[in-house]
Every structure is written in structure tokens, then in C-alpha cells.
Design a protein around this motif. Structure first.
Motif, PDB file in Angstrom:
ATOM      1  N   TYR A  94      -7.322  -8.694  -8.448  1.00  0.00           N
ATOM      2  CA  TYR A  94      -6.926  -8.708  -7.051  1.00  0.00           C
ATOM      3  C   TYR A  94      -7.001  -7.250  -6.590  1.00  0.00           C
ATOM      4  CZ  TYR A  94      -4.612 -13.074  -8.552  1.00  0.00           C
ATOM      5  OH  TYR A  94      -4.323 -14.310  -9.075  1.00  0.00           O
ATOM      6  N   LYS A 144     -11.064 -11.624  -7.053  1.00  0.00           N
ATOM      7  CA  LYS A 144     -10.569 -12.801  -6.335  1.00  0.00           C
ATOM      8  C   LYS A 144     -10.567 -12.568  -4.828  1.00  0.00           C
ATOM      9  CE  LYS A 144      -7.754 -14.467 -10.194  1.00  0.00           C
ATOM     10  NZ  LYS A 144      -8.267 -15.847 -10.349  1.00  0.00           N
ATOM     11  N   TRP A 145     -10.123 -11.389  -4.394  1.00  0.00           N
ATOM     12  CA  TRP A 145     -10.124 -11.028  -2.980  1.00  0.00           C
ATOM     13  C   TRP A 145      -9.764  -9.560  -2.820  1.00  0.00           C
ATOM     14  CZ3 TRP A 145      -5.256  -9.392  -3.105  1.00  0.00           C
ATOM     15  CH2 TRP A 145      -4.219 -10.199  -3.610  1.00  0.00           C
ATOM     16  N   ARG A 147      -7.386  -7.246  -0.097  1.00  0.00           N
ATOM     17  CA  ARG A 147      -6.450  -7.217   1.034  1.00  0.00           C
ATOM     18  C   ARG A 147      -6.374  -5.783   1.541  1.00  0.00           C
ATOM     19  NH1 ARG A 147      -3.859 -12.159   1.636  1.00  0.00           N
ATOM     20  NH2 ARG A 147      -4.065 -13.490  -0.203  1.00  0.00           N
ATOM     21  N   THR A 188     -20.614  -8.256   1.122  1.00  0.00           N
ATOM     22  CA  THR A 188     -19.415  -8.017   0.308  1.00  0.00           C
ATOM     23  C   THR A 188     -19.542  -8.642  -1.077  1.00  0.00           C
ATOM     24  OG1 THR A 188     -18.270 -10.038   0.980  1.00  0.00           O
ATOM     25  CG2 THR A 188     -18.022  -8.105   2.420  1.00  0.00           C
ATOM     26  N   VAL A 191     -17.193 -11.535  -1.636  1.00  0.00           N
ATOM     27  CA  VAL A 191     -15.756 -11.311  -1.809  1.00  0.00           C
ATOM     28  C   VAL A 191     -15.107 -11.251  -0.428  1.00  0.00           C
ATOM     29  CG1 VAL A 191     -13.988  -9.690  -2.616  1.00  0.00           C
ATOM     30  CG2 VAL A 191     -16.062 -10.077  -3.981  1.00  0.00           C
ATOM     31  N   TRP A 192     -14.013 -11.983  -0.258  1.00  0.00           N
ATOM     32  CA  TRP A 192     -13.315 -11.978   1.041  1.00  0.00           C
ATOM     33  C   TRP A 192     -12.436 -10.742   1.205  1.00  0.00           C
ATOM     34  CZ3 TRP A 192     -13.837 -14.687   5.393  1.00  0.00           C
ATOM     35  CH2 TRP A 192     -14.599 -15.856   5.348  1.00  0.00           C
ATOM     36  N   PHE A 193     -12.504 -10.150   2.398  1.00  0.00           N
ATOM     37  CA  PHE A 193     -11.626  -9.056   2.801  1.00  0.00           C
ATOM     38  C   PHE A 193     -10.602  -9.633   3.785  1.00  0.00           C
ATOM     39  CE2 PHE A 193     -14.723  -6.584   0.796  1.00  0.00           C
ATOM     40  CZ  PHE A 193     -14.410  -5.226   0.814  1.00  0.00           C
ATOM     41  N   TYR A 194      -9.333  -9.623   3.400  1.00  0.00           N
ATOM     42  CA  TYR A 194      -8.267 -10.099   4.273  1.00  0.00           C
ATOM     43  C   TYR A 194      -7.615  -8.891   4.937  1.00  0.00           C
ATOM     44  CZ  TYR A 194      -9.026 -14.473   1.829  1.00  0.00           C
ATOM     45  OH  TYR A 194      -9.606 -15.610   1.311  1.00  0.00           O
ATOM     46  N   TYR A 259     -17.318 -12.432   5.828  1.00  0.00           N
ATOM     47  CA  TYR A 259     -16.315 -12.361   4.762  1.00  0.00           C
ATOM     48  C   TYR A 259     -15.149 -11.431   5.113  1.00  0.00           C
ATOM     49  CZ  TYR A 259     -19.508 -14.992   1.799  1.00  0.00           C
ATOM     50  OH  TYR A 259     -20.317 -15.966   1.282  1.00  0.00           O
ATOM     51  N   HIS A 260     -14.855 -11.273   6.395  1.00  0.00           N
ATOM     52  CA  HIS A 260     -13.688 -10.533   6.864  1.00  0.00           C
ATOM     53  C   HIS A 260     -12.827 -11.467   7.711  1.00  0.00           C
ATOM     54  CE1 HIS A 260     -16.073  -7.079   5.631  1.00  0.00           C
ATOM     55  NE2 HIS A 260     -15.044  -6.278   5.845  1.00  0.00           N
ATOM     56  N   SER A 261     -11.557 -11.527   7.391  1.00  0.00           N
ATOM     57  CA  SER A 261     -10.648 -12.431   8.100  1.00  0.00           C
ATOM     58  C   SER A 261      -9.325 -11.723   8.388  1.00  0.00           C
ATOM     59  CB  SER A 261     -10.386 -13.677   7.248  1.00  0.00           C
ATOM     60  OG  SER A 261      -9.467 -14.548   7.874  1.00  0.00           O
TER      61      SER A 261
END
Length: 295
Positions: A94, A144-145, A147, A188, A191-194, A259-261
Motif C-alpha cells: 500500500y 494495491k493502491w 493514496r 499508472t 494502479v489507482w491513485f486515490y 486511474y485518479h479518483s
């Protein structure tokens, strides 16, 4: 009878190998600092940038320290070392970033996220490097992600205006047009960027467009695409377009990078940019999220 015994032995050995592999798999939480640095580079237990090392900050937390002064490109090897150490083989990571740490992670994944990486043993030397585990390689890292607390992947107008010392190589990277052109922010490696956007801005409101946390505006902390910054605000502000939650286009039509939220928007204007030596500001929101989800 002999064949049955051999089969039984083979099954026992296979089960033992599976259990061994499961037992050796670990999750790690990596914290990537921003401008200014402070932690000891190569020492994954040095949390000076963030606050007390005793504070809960995710499973098997590690401080991925870089100097926070030199350019993203010149310091990027420090981040790749950490990802190789803890995010290869059976291990997963993470990632939490702050400010320019977002720019650093974006750059890393866009340029190296699909590269061949040797699997490492998660035992670091004094320089922050780990030895190969089994001599095999993999593509990219097991992440996994990400943040991002007050992500500066889109740069800051404080750099544009010379409010930060332009002699710092990193400050040059943080110019809005430079940061946005530095790499493909849409790449990315899946991979998600939160994104966590703070809004407790004060004296710099005349320099930073829209809502800001004293250092970075919503156009960057919200992962908004484009070649330069724009003015985005909370819904309560009728004078500029809203930064929307999630991946939806913002009011006025601007969009977010792939992939940005946006998962946190500071509607109450309660969080500024700074850790203040105790995991404070917008970092506190990310830390809570990490503790609750990084298992």
C-alpha cells in the motif's frame, strides 16, 4: 503400495511448499515524503518527515525517504529501491504519498511501472537496497493502491510565482506546466491513485487558484488533467467550478487523469498542507484511511 507412498510424500511436500509461500508473503505500507524531506535516506524506519514513528500508519509501515530537494528524476532511484524491496515476489504494498511524493510516484509508475524488476528479500541494507530473493524477475511491482495527501502531480503556482526558492531543483519540477509535462499522468501501470484534497488555505489564496491547502490547489490535489492549472472549488463556493468526487468530470467539463479518483474533498476547509511533526493536516485524513484499509 510403494506408488501410493510416493504420491503421499509428493502431496505433503507440495502442501508444505504452498504453506511456506503463504507464510512468507507480507503486506507493507510505504510512505513517500514530499518537498523538504527530513527522514534519513535509506532508513525505512525514519519517520521524521511525518511524525512519531510509534504512530499507527498501516501494516508493516516503511518511510521511503528521499531528500525532497533535488529533482524527481535524480532522486527516483530511492523510490524504486523501496518498491523493489517490499513490493515484489509474494509481497504487496500500500502506498501513501504527500505533496511532491505524488509527483514522484506518478513519475515512477509511468516510466518504470511496466519494467522488469528482480524479486527481492525485503531485508534492506543501510543504503535502502535489498538482495535478490530467488533470482527471478517480474513485471512492475505489486501495488494495491496509492493514496495521495495533497498530491502535487499537477504542480503548484507557488513554484510558478517564485514563492519557493527557484534554486531548488525540485521547485523547478513543481512548476505547473513542468510537472504536467514531466510524464504521462494517465499511465499508472493500472494502479489507482486515490486523491485527498485539503482546503484550509490562507495567505496564498491570491496566488493559488480556487480551493487550496496553503501549498497546492484542487486542480492538482484532485488529479485534474490538462497542461496547466485551473480554478476548482467546493460546492459551497459559487464563484468557481466544483471539484467532483470520484472519477467524474468536474463542473465546467475538466476531467481527471486516468486511474485518479477523488475520495476526500475538504468541504469544511479544515485541513491544511502540513504534517507539523505529528501526522497532522490532510496527512491525518490519509493516515486514518490507511490504518483502516491497509491490512
Amino acid at each position: 503400495m510403494m506408488k501410493f507412498k510416493r504420491l503421499l510424500i509428493s502431496l505433503v511436500l507440495l502442501a508444505s511448499a504452498i504453506v511456506s509461500n503463504i507464510a512468507s508473503a507480507e503486506n507493507y505500507t510505504l510512505w513517500v515524503n514530499g518537498r523538504g524531506g527530513g527522514g534519513v535516506v535509506g532508513n525505512y524506519g525514519s519517520f521524521t518527515y511525518w511524525g512519531p514513528a510509534s504512530t499507527a500508519a498501516g501494516v508493516n509501515k516503511k518511510a521511503v525517504n528521499w531528500d525532497g530537494y533535488n529533482s524527481i528524476a535524480s532522486q527516483n532511484g530511492k523510490i524504486r529501491d523501496a518498491l523493489d524491496c517490499f513490493c515484489t515476489g509474494n509481497n504487496w504494498c500500500y502506498i501513501a504519498t504527500h505533496s511532491a511524493g505524488d509527483l514522484m510516484m506518478g513519475y515512477t509508475l509511468a516510466n518504470y511501472g511496466s519494467s522488469s524488476r528482480m524479486k527481492k528479500n525485503a531485508v534492506a541494507n543501510s543504503g535502502g537496497q535489498c538482495s535478490n530473493s530467488d533470482g527471478t524477475a517480474q513485471t512492475g511491482w505489486n501495488i494495491k493502491w496509492v493514496r495521495a495527501a495533497s498530491g502535487a502531480g499537477g504542480g503548484s503556482e507557488l513554484s510558478d510565482a517564485g514563492s519557493w526558492a527557484l534554486t531548488e531543483p525540485l521547485v523547478k519540477d513543481l512548476k505547473t506546466t513542468t510537472a504536467r509535462a514531466m510524464y504521462n499522468h494517465n499511465n499508472t501501470a493500472n494502479v489507482w491513485f486515490y486523491m485527498y484534497a485539503g482546503a484550509k488555505g490562507t495567505v496564498y489564496s491570491g496566488i493559488l487558484p480556487g480551493q487550496d491547502d496553503e501549498a497546492v490547489s484542487y486542480h492538482s490535489t484532485g488529479g485534474v488533467a490538462g497542461s496547466s492549472g485551473r480554478s476548482l472549488c467546493n460546492p459551497s463556493d459559487w464563484l468557481c467550478n466544483d471539484l467532483t468526487m470520484g472519477t467524474a468530470a468536474n463542473e465546467g467539463g475538466s476531467t481527471k487523469w486516468s486511474y485518479h479518483s477523488v475520495v476526500f474533498r475538504d468541504d469544511n476547509e479544515a485541513y491544511n498542507h502540513y504534517a507539523s511533526g505529528n501526522w497532522l493536516g490532510i496527512i491525518s485524513v490519509v493516515r486514518t484511511a490507511v490504518v483502516n484499509s491497509a491490512l
